[in-house]
Write an enzyme that holds these catalytic residues in place. Sequence first.
Site, PDB file in Angstrom:
ATOM      1  N   TYR A  21      27.830  83.488  38.560  1.00 22.74           N
ATOM      2  CA  TYR A  21      28.868  83.547  39.498  1.00 22.74           C
ATOM      3  C   TYR A  21      28.713  84.299  40.731  1.00 22.74           C
ATOM      4  O   TYR A  21      28.822  85.202  40.804  1.00 22.74           O
ATOM      5  CB  TYR A  21      30.192  83.856  38.887  1.00 22.74           C
ATOM      6  CG  TYR A  21      30.343  83.349  37.362  1.00 22.74           C
ATOM      7  CD1 TYR A  21      30.897  81.552  38.218  1.00 22.74           C
ATOM      8  CD2 TYR A  21      30.442  83.426  36.786  1.00 22.74           C
ATOM      9  CE1 TYR A  21      31.172  80.877  37.419  1.00 22.74           C
ATOM     10  CE2 TYR A  21      30.671  82.727  35.271  1.00 22.74           C
ATOM     11  CZ  TYR A  21      30.958  81.211  34.988  1.00 22.74           C
ATOM     12  OH  TYR A  21      31.015  80.555  34.573  1.00 22.74           O
ATOM     13  N   TYR A 149      39.608  78.293  30.507  1.00 21.98           N
ATOM     14  CA  TYR A 149      38.657  77.679  30.599  1.00 21.98           C
ATOM     15  C   TYR A 149      38.158  76.663  29.792  1.00 21.98           C
ATOM     16  O   TYR A 149      38.042  76.567  28.546  1.00 21.98           O
ATOM     17  CB  TYR A 149      38.148  79.415  30.414  1.00 21.98           C
ATOM     18  CG  TYR A 149      36.263  79.136  31.447  1.00 21.98           C
ATOM     19  CD1 TYR A 149      36.330  79.352  32.122  1.00 21.98           C
ATOM     20  CD2 TYR A 149      35.462  78.661  29.763  1.00 21.98           C
ATOM     21  CE1 TYR A 149      34.839  78.810  32.981  1.00 21.98           C
ATOM     22  CE2 TYR A 149      34.322  78.833  30.719  1.00 21.98           C
ATOM     23  CZ  TYR A 149      33.409  78.235  32.447  1.00 21.98           C
ATOM     24  OH  TYR A 149      32.792  77.794  32.617  1.00 21.98           O
ATOM     25  N   ASP A 250      38.812  73.154  22.359  1.00 19.23           N
ATOM     26  CA  ASP A 250      38.186  73.366  23.221  1.00 19.23           C
ATOM     27  C   ASP A 250      37.917  74.706  22.300  1.00 19.23           C
ATOM     28  O   ASP A 250      38.025  74.935  22.122  1.00 19.23           O
ATOM     29  CB  ASP A 250      38.098  73.308  24.756  1.00 19.23           C
ATOM     30  CG  ASP A 250      36.199  74.155  25.730  1.00 19.23           C
ATOM     31  OD1 ASP A 250      35.841  74.509  24.237  1.00 19.23           O
ATOM     32  OD2 ASP A 250      36.408  74.551  26.168  1.00 19.23           O
ATOM     33  N   LYS A 279      27.611  76.363  21.995  1.00 18.56           N
ATOM     34  CA  LYS A 279      27.617  78.385  21.829  1.00 18.56           C
ATOM     35  C   LYS A 279      27.753  78.875  20.433  1.00 18.56           C
ATOM     36  O   LYS A 279      26.037  78.908  20.462  1.00 18.56           O
ATOM     37  CB  LYS A 279      28.909  79.162  21.972  1.00 18.56           C
ATOM     38  CG  LYS A 279      29.564  79.164  23.936  1.00 18.56           C
ATOM     39  CD  LYS A 279      30.631  80.295  24.004  1.00 18.56           C
ATOM     40  CE  LYS A 279      30.080  80.291  25.758  1.00 18.56           C
ATOM     41  NZ  LYS A 279      31.538  79.771  26.507  1.00 18.56           N
TER      42      LYS A 279
HETATM   43  C1  PLP Z   1      31.668  78.609  27.877  1.00 21.81           C
HETATM   44  C2  PLP Z   1      33.175  77.913  27.281  1.00 21.81           C
HETATM   45  C3  PLP Z   1      32.624  76.633  28.215  1.00 21.81           C
HETATM   46  C4  PLP Z   1      31.646  76.303  29.179  1.00 21.81           C
HETATM   47  O1  PLP Z   1      30.647  76.332  27.900  1.00 21.81           O
HETATM   48  P1  PLP Z   1      28.944  76.317  28.941  1.00 21.81           P
HETATM   49  O2  PLP Z   1      28.070  75.957  27.223  1.00 21.81           O
HETATM   50  O3  PLP Z   1      29.084  77.589  29.390  1.00 21.81           O
HETATM   51  O4  PLP Z   1      28.984  75.010  29.406  1.00 21.81           O
HETATM   52  C5  PLP Z   1      33.776  75.733  27.658  1.00 21.81           C
HETATM   53  N1  PLP Z   1      34.909  76.348  26.954  1.00 21.81           N
HETATM   54  C6  PLP Z   1      34.666  77.622  26.234  1.00 21.81           C
HETATM   55  C7  PLP Z   1      36.569  77.500  26.115  1.00 21.81           C
HETATM   56  C8  PLP Z   1      34.005  77.822  26.951  1.00 21.81           C
HETATM   57  O5  PLP Z   1      34.437  79.297  26.501  1.00 21.81           O
END
Ligand code: PLP
Length: 428
Positions: A21, A149, A250, A279
């Site tokens: 960003y 997000y 997610d 992550k």
């Molecule tokens: C970080 C994140 C993403 C995206 O993951 P990247 O590895 O940065 O592409 C998607 N969803 C959530 C909830 C996240 O915290």
Amino acid sequence: MDRTITQSDLEFDARHIWHPYGTTPSQYELFAVESASGVRLRLSDGREVIDGMSSWWCMVHGYNHPVMNQALKDQVDSMSHVMFGGLTHKPAIELARKLIELTPEPIQTVFFADSGSVAVEVAIKMAMQYWQCKGLTSKNKLLTFKGGYFGDTTGGMSVCDPENGMHHLFTGILPEHHFVPRPACGFDETFEEHHIEAFRSELESLNHQVAAVIIEPIVQGAGGMHFYSPDFLKKVRELCDEHEVLLIHDEIATGFGRTGKMFACEHADVIPDIMCVGKAITGGYMTLSAVMCTEEISKTICASGPIMHGPTFMANPLACAAGVASMEILSTGEWQHQVANIEKKLWDGLSPCAELETVDNVRVLGAIGVVELKEPVVMSEIQPRFPEQGVWVRPFGKLVYIMPPYVISDEDLDTLCKAICTVVKSIS
Ligand SMILES: *Cc1c(COP(=O)(O)O)cnc(C)c1O
């Protein structure tokens, strides 16, 4: 390669390299890291700072972990990469086995992708393909909460918060989906039927257009760090079932212990149809994600044909080997005590901030601590103050938040919390 960073390296960086960003040339001072160990980053100016961010949720076991290091060294000497089309290997099989063991019983298949955002794309595709295979092609919309997000690729962006997200930059380009207000019922609040009313009526009125509800369970991460009620999540599951809509969780930020449970959905005892993890999956060592789904979904899609996705670095052996090692460390169960202790210490350490006039509220869940301010921070002003206090914290908007590595000591956690209180006070 000489790892010392010179002034001219930094000038080169600012001119030529994009940061997240960011702008080129960069508007902000960059801090150069020469090495990292445990919870500490060693900066090129000689300072050591305690990492409060786990490098954005992922470095849960700390930097330079001997077990993690060894797993990668062993894998490098065997095979760093091989295509996954038509070929397979033990690190992928072993990691998939562990992931299936960790997740609820109906979840039986794993798709390895290379980042969280890509996992979200794959999850959306899975949901769309599922309904196509059932002949219900009009079910092609997603429903989500505001304040979410889901990553920075087009599919993910299209369900990110419509105001804070990037929609305004890409109007007409992003697919259009449906939003309801974020859950108004906090984690510890008593759930009442009216809390779910907006969600229920939207789902009812969209009538057969919705392929899936896509949400971050319990914790909305980068969209605002909101924690919501497990009973709310339960209700979402019930309504999805009632209306024949898939539920995508997610868990990219929340997975692998961060909220105090292995997966956040366990707070509510619900099982999604599709689940994205990323992550912390490799303990922060390599980029990797996985999309897991129930047998019902995989069987339905595969009755009509293949899933239409296959990244070049799918199931990269190095990343999978890091994943296996990370799962082995988690399997000792030590993380549960660590996260519970961090939760307690974060409450003790961050609560004093709540007294400050500039602070709206302080909230904590598992190993996540948030100080929400009344006004957005000025990054150029606040950012350098954290290293001055011996810590690495990266606020955004009104949020000064941390999610430290699970291995952090009580003493370092004290330093981290005190630093946040000091810095927040100093900008008052
Ligand atoms: C970080 C994140 C993403 C995206 O993951 P990247 O590895 O940065 O592409 C998607 N969803 C959530 C909830 C996240 O915290």
